[in-house]
Design a protein around this motif. Structure first.
Motif, PDB file in Angstrom:
ATOM      1  N   PHE A 258      -8.995   2.737  -2.412  1.00 55.50           N
ATOM      2  CA  PHE A 258      -7.750   2.120  -2.882  1.00 55.50           C
ATOM      3  C   PHE A 258      -7.968   0.630  -3.132  1.00 55.50           C
ATOM      4  O   PHE A 258      -7.566   0.095  -4.182  1.00 55.50           O
ATOM      5  CB  PHE A 258      -6.651   2.333  -1.842  1.00 55.50           C
TER       6      PHE A 258
ATOM      7  N   VAL B 142      -3.666   8.315  -4.535  1.00 56.35           N
ATOM      8  CA  VAL B 142      -4.137   8.665  -3.190  1.00 56.35           C
ATOM      9  C   VAL B 142      -3.283   9.770  -2.591  1.00 56.35           C
ATOM     10  O   VAL B 142      -3.795  10.755  -2.037  1.00 56.35           O
ATOM     11  CB  VAL B 142      -4.130   7.419  -2.273  1.00 56.35           C
TER      12      VAL B 142
ATOM     13  N   GLY C  47      -0.188   4.184  -0.515  1.00 59.75           N
ATOM     14  CA  GLY C  47      -1.003   5.354  -0.212  1.00 59.75           C
ATOM     15  C   GLY C  47      -0.994   5.762   1.248  1.00 59.75           C
ATOM     16  O   GLY C  47      -1.848   6.540   1.681  1.00 59.75           O
TER      17      GLY C  47
ATOM     18  N   ASN D  49      -1.201  -1.238  -8.087  1.00 60.52           N
ATOM     19  CA  ASN D  49      -1.181  -0.692  -6.724  1.00 60.52           C
ATOM     20  C   ASN D  49      -0.269   0.523  -6.601  1.00 60.52           C
ATOM     21  O   ASN D  49      -0.517   1.416  -5.782  1.00 60.52           O
ATOM     22  CB  ASN D  49      -0.765  -1.772  -5.723  1.00 60.52           C
TER      23      ASN D  49
ATOM     24  N   SER E 184      -9.070   4.055   2.201  1.00 59.22           N
ATOM     25  CA  SER E 184      -8.545   2.690   2.049  1.00 59.22           C
ATOM     26  C   SER E 184      -9.478   1.834   1.205  1.00 59.22           C
ATOM     27  O   SER E 184      -9.021   1.026   0.387  1.00 59.22           O
ATOM     28  CB  SER E 184      -8.358   2.048   3.430  1.00 59.22           C
TER      29      SER E 184
ATOM     30  N   ASN F 130       0.844  -1.192   0.000  1.00 59.21           N
ATOM     31  CA  ASN F 130       0.000   0.000   0.000  1.00 59.21           C
ATOM     32  C   ASN F 130       0.884   1.247   0.000  1.00 59.21           C
ATOM     33  O   ASN F 130       1.408   1.648   1.038  1.00 59.21           O
ATOM     34  CB  ASN F 130      -0.913  -0.007   1.231  1.00 59.21           C
TER      35      ASN F 130
ATOM     36  N   HIS G  18      -7.734  -1.353  -6.753  1.00 59.00           N
ATOM     37  CA  HIS G  18      -6.640  -2.316  -6.898  1.00 59.00           C
ATOM     38  C   HIS G  18      -7.133  -3.761  -6.980  1.00 59.00           C
ATOM     39  O   HIS G  18      -6.690  -4.530  -7.842  1.00 59.00           O
ATOM     40  CB  HIS G  18      -5.664  -2.167  -5.727  1.00 59.00           C
TER      41      HIS G  18
ATOM     42  N   CYS H 225      -2.312   3.384  -7.906  1.00 63.74           N
ATOM     43  CA  CYS H 225      -3.384   3.685  -6.947  1.00 63.74           C
ATOM     44  C   CYS H 225      -2.837   4.441  -5.743  1.00 63.74           C
ATOM     45  O   CYS H 225      -3.427   5.434  -5.291  1.00 63.74           O
ATOM     46  CB  CYS H 225      -4.058   2.396  -6.479  1.00 63.74           C
ATOM     47  N   GLY H 226      -1.716   3.978  -5.221  1.00 66.79           N
ATOM     48  CA  GLY H 226      -1.108   4.647  -4.070  1.00 66.79           C
ATOM     49  C   GLY H 226      -0.656   6.053  -4.406  1.00 66.79           C
ATOM     50  O   GLY H 226      -0.847   6.991  -3.614  1.00 66.79           O
TER      51      GLY H 226
END
Length: 313
Positions: A82, A100, A42, A93, A79, A40, A86, A96-97
């Motif tokens: 995200f 964010v 993010g 990912n 979260s 993760n 994902h 996506c992170g």
């Protein structure tokens, strides 16, 4: 000699623990995600959004409870977004992170301006903070009391959560499923485990832990929200998770190492050292830590391959 005296002082150790608290929270969240097979990126954005949400919730709600609820809700919401992109939409990912984190930087400034008319901080709002706690008996012990007692309540929660997360991952059925999914998702799926659901849960739990770290910054370390106040702590937490081999205790120890250099950068300001060098220290320590971790990992992999060849030979 002056620098050594400052480092060995009780004030520095006290500050060291304070500085480590948000990193411990976020690195524990990263441990949960990593064990479930998700990286993760993010964390920085989740911390930042939760920090602002906690301040606004407590200010407009009129008490600390509303602040905690708002901060936790914001962390879960980000979260979940995200996780949806994902896990369900199969988006990368890393992207996506990054999305964010980028969104959080601009969104928090926009919302802050709507709420206060200011873009820099929330000092005009009367927000609430988590209380400091004095530990009975320990607070009266010379030196030790000055170091261990009187911290913000979230600092003690962070230390307790190390044991809680360890127990959760290694002693509960859900933790076992998460680790199984992280090690081999296909094998876990073949025995009836819902991989997406388990990873979704891991990402949400990671968000909750990271959100606590963000709220500590704006409702413990400081008593207000400041623009981009996370200052890379989310990325440092990811590094701490990696250096700690994605274990709760390892993440704690690695967090303390990175926090030491962060705290060191604070006291170096007293010695008239160039500010650019001071600001560089925490991130330089992160790079150095990841380099050492990569070398150790490569060496371990080489030894494993060598042993495998010896067995086959």
């Amino acid at each position: 000699m002056n620098l050594l005296n400052l480092i060995l002082s009780t004030d520095f150790v006290y500050m060291w623990i304070r500085v480590a608290t948000p990193i411990i929270f976020a690195s524990l969240g990263a441990v949960i995600c990593t064990k479930a097979g998700v990286v993760n990126l993010g964390l920085e954005g989740i911390m930042l959004i939760s920090a602002l949400a906690g301040v606004l919730g407590s200010a407009f709600g009129g008490n600390l409870v509303w602040g905690v609820a708002a901060g936790m809700l914001a962390a879960v919401a980000v979260s979940a977004v995200f996780a949806y992109f994902h896990l369900v939409l199969k988006a990368n990912n890393v992207l996506c992170g990054t999305a964010v984190n980028t969104m959080a930087s601009g969104l928090t400034v926009f919302v802050l301006q709507l709420a206060t008319g200011e873009k820099g901080n929330s000092s005009s709002l009367k927000s609430f903070a988590f209380p400091n706690l004095d530990i009975p008996v320990i607070k009266d012990i010379p030196v030790i009391g000055s170091v261990l007692s009187g911290h913000n309540s979230l600092t003690y929660v962070a230390l307790v959560m190390v044991a809680v997360i360890w127990f959760f991952l290694y002693k509960t059925p859900t933790g076992l499923r998460m680790r199984a999914v992280g090690e081999n998702p296909d094998a876990a799926s073949s025995v009836g485990q819902n991989v997406v659901r388990i990873q979704f849960l891991a990402i949400v739990l990671c968000g909750l832990m990271t959100g606590l770290g963000g709220m500590y910054l704006s409702m413990g370390y400081l008593n207000m929200f400041v623009r981009d106040m996370t200052a890379g702590r989310g990325f440092i937490s990811l590094a701490a998770c990696s250096m700690g081999q994605a274990t709760p205790v390892g993440a704690l120890l690695s967090s303390m190492i990175f926090a030491f250099f962060d705290g060191l950068s604070n006291i170096l300001q007293v010695l008239k050292i160039p500010s650019e060098f001071i600001q560089m220290l925490p991130y330089l320590a992160t790079i150095a830590g990841l380099t050492v971790y990569s070398i150790q990992k490569s060496a371990a992999a080489s030894r494993k391959i060598k042993k495998l060849k010896e067995v086959q030979g």
